[in-house]
Scaffold this active site. Sequence first.
Site, short mmCIF file in Angstrom:
data_model
loop_
_atom_site.label_atom_id
_atom_site.label_comp_id
_atom_site.label_asym_id
_atom_site.label_seq_id
_atom_site.Cartn_x
_atom_site.Cartn_y
_atom_site.Cartn_z
CB THR A 927 -0.94 0.02 1.23
OG1 THR A 927 -0.15 -0.07 2.41
CG2 THR A 927 -1.90 -1.15 1.19
CB CYS A 928 4.23 2.02 1.28
SG CYS A 928 5.23 0.70 0.57
#
Length: 960
Positions: A927-928
């Site tokens: 998700t980063c």
Amino acid sequence: MSVQSFAKSSLLPMDPVVRKLTESDFLRLLLFFFRGSSDVDLTTLINSSRLLLKFSRESCDLVCLFSGDEYSKMRAVADYRVERYVYCCLQAVHHNRDLFEHQSVSANMPLMVLLDVLSLLLSHELPWCGRVVHFLTLKKGFSLFRDILLVRKDQMRIPGTLPDESSLEHVIYLVSSQIGLSPSIFAQIDPRWSFSTQILSIPFLWKKFPYLKKVFQNAAVRKYYLNQMALYLNSRTDVLPVNTPHELPGYACLLGNLLEASGIILSAAKCDSDLAIEFTVIITHLLGALPSAMVAEKEVLDQVEDALTVDEEYVEAEISADLKRQITSSIDSRFLQNLVNALFGATTGTNNQSSDMSAKEVSAVGAVCSFLHVAFTVLPLEQVMTGLAYRTELVHVLWSFIKRCHGKDAWPTFSDVITTFPSETPGWLIPLAIFCPVYKHILMIVDNEELYEQEKPLPLNDICYLVAILKEVLWQLLWVVPVNASSLQKPLVSGQINIFSVDVVNEKVVVAASELMTQLRDWNSRRPFASAADFNACQATDDSFIAQAIMTGNSRALDILKRAPFLVPFNSRVKLFTSQLLAARQRNADQFMFSRNQFRIRRDRIFEDAFNQLSHLSEKDLRGLIRIVFINELGVEEAGVDGGGIFKDFMENVIREAFDIQYGLFKETADHLLYPNPGSALVREQHLQFFHFLGTLLGKAMFEGILVDLPFALFFLSKLKQKHNYLNDLPSLDPELYRHLLFLKHYQGNISELELYFVIVNNEYGEQKEEELIPGGRNKQVTNENVIMFIHLVANHRLNFQIRQQSLHFLRGFQQLIKKEWIEMFSEDEIQLLISGSLEVLDVDDLRANTQYAGGYHPDHECILAFWEVLKSFSLEHKKKFLKFVTGCSRGPLLGFKHLEPKLCIRRSAASTATEEDLNRLPTSATCMNLLKLPPYKSKEQMRTKLMYAINAEAGFDLS
């Protein structure tokens, strides 16, 4: 023969004395030589007066006493004798008025004898009464009465004509009422020496002499004095006494006394609307003469403080605190109710369906609006608003008027009937200046059932019509003819602002209309009665408007976005907000090109490390680049260079932990919406520092364009705009308390029987604590008269007071990165969209058009084609879960996925030589970096099964 020697020989039986009075020179000599300063003359006058009183009791033929047998023949002589005798008595009382302070009052007191004779000779039944009173007025008799009244500091009463009415009151009543009964005789009397200027301007007149109020009980008398006051006030002539203490100015004393007598003046049975209009005009003039902040709090003029400045050398006149109280306490709910009823009569409480406006209705609307315009400026606003909102039908009256005028596109010119407003004042401006703030005040206490089901105070269709009118008004005032700020830079006469100038009224209408529209928009967001587009001005819906604000800095466009942002569509405002953030980030990138802050954060102590290291950063550092190095559970640095992805991962995780209700700083409503824990101090010793840091974290996420899944309660988001919450915000926090308060609001019985007091019990973590809602609240019982205030205070305690410290520190941290003017463009529900993204249907085609590929994938790869078909077939709920799985947030960017940073990337997670086991793995995400690692599944069925499992398991890096 001298007066003194004659007096000695005149103490004879009654009949001879009568003959002496009518036939001898006694009376002529007494009246000619009388000097009020002579004790002997005073004694003679008093003895003569006692004889007159005795004769009156025994004979009752006073006319015969002064004129003989034929009054018609001796009329001039008799009238002259009475005029002189009455004037001598008044002079004697006036000259010796100090005796009232030093002698006990009794019927035999010498000066009281003279007052009784005055009462006797000034009886309205006597033929000379009108001419004698005329003579007294020419001799400035009311000025003498004023001096006498001012000496009499106590309510010195003896039995008189009415129970407890003093002789002095009765004399003044006889004189003043005779003038009103025979107005033609007194038409040329100088107003400086009249009853209204000399007597009504005495400080606290009714407190000392309450029976003088009966002067206003006669309709003709009442009309005469109001006409007289209106004439000299309209002429701007200074006719009031000048030898008054500076803290008790005549105009303020006159105002206080008129307001206290308003119950008689505005009596519904006796007061017609013309008289009510005249009375309203008078008190408006007098109220407008008060210094602008003399009675009210300083905040009353805050609405215009940005445009108006007051001369620093101007020192406001200080009025007596008792006089302030007299004025403010008189303008209560009963007064306002009487005023509105008297002005509008039969139309009050009904819907006036007639499209025609009579001249009387226009005058009444102009009068009440002029008065309230002044009252809103110089009086305590809450008191006036509450009285208007809950005790009068003013909103219905004004709305009917506004709707009919707007429907006919024909607005009256109020300056023709109300001289306080300039002739160039638009007809629609004045009613809206009053209607908007009063209706806004009503909406603070209206509940959902009243507004939506009962459609009170206005039908929903009328509210939609009102929205359309207010849009026109705001566009006209902010775009077409914006307020000329330069004309408001210097105050007018004596350092005071001219509150009737067009620019000042324009400014107040902008503020009030904008606040009302904001409130209506909030109601609409809870339960729509109109579309969101109905609040937008059609002139502000195209891209050129927002381009003027972004590219050219057009002041009018920026002013609209600041003061009436709802006129501009939401997406346009988001574009501006995004451009502001981008510009701010670019400025910081240029300024700190070679500097960055790097921090080592333990994953298992993420919030503690983040607080200890980041909470001390300056505002400039917070706006710059922050890079994170994670330390795993073994104390080893995790591999990887933070190019922005690790920081995004850090932000998502630290926010998730800090806002978790288990941490104790936030609580959840029944709808799982977050708000500050009122008992946070019992959980965390440094709770206020933590709230400041959490505000900084949320501000940083928004500043960097990172969407976070934090569903906040709207009553908490209002604190980001520094707004107050009201009763209608309470259901989301405490629906049970809301129901109890509505029960009280609509209770038909005697509320005092419920034994409620102005206290509230807080219960945090089993600790009960009783708090007073107002000073002395434990001893103040809730009654039918104060229940609305009680409901307001309870709602305020729960929605504002309990979380005030937490909200304040959160706001301070938030504003380190997000400017106040940026966030004020949005409503609370729109701020939630800025924080977490759009809740609209997830547009898969838009996501596909803004997706990148890696590891051998490309847009036409068979696995990618299958992936998009599968994703498109998902329900909305599963699409949101997929988005959260990949980006960390279940909502998409407000302006579409082209604004997702970084772009979604789908990377092949298995080599071309991958085994069957590799191809059977679950997809994973980072998700980063908004990265989806997708194995090249052989079929759409396998693709669907693996994706559904992965997104429902809510796993990412570590699931395979």
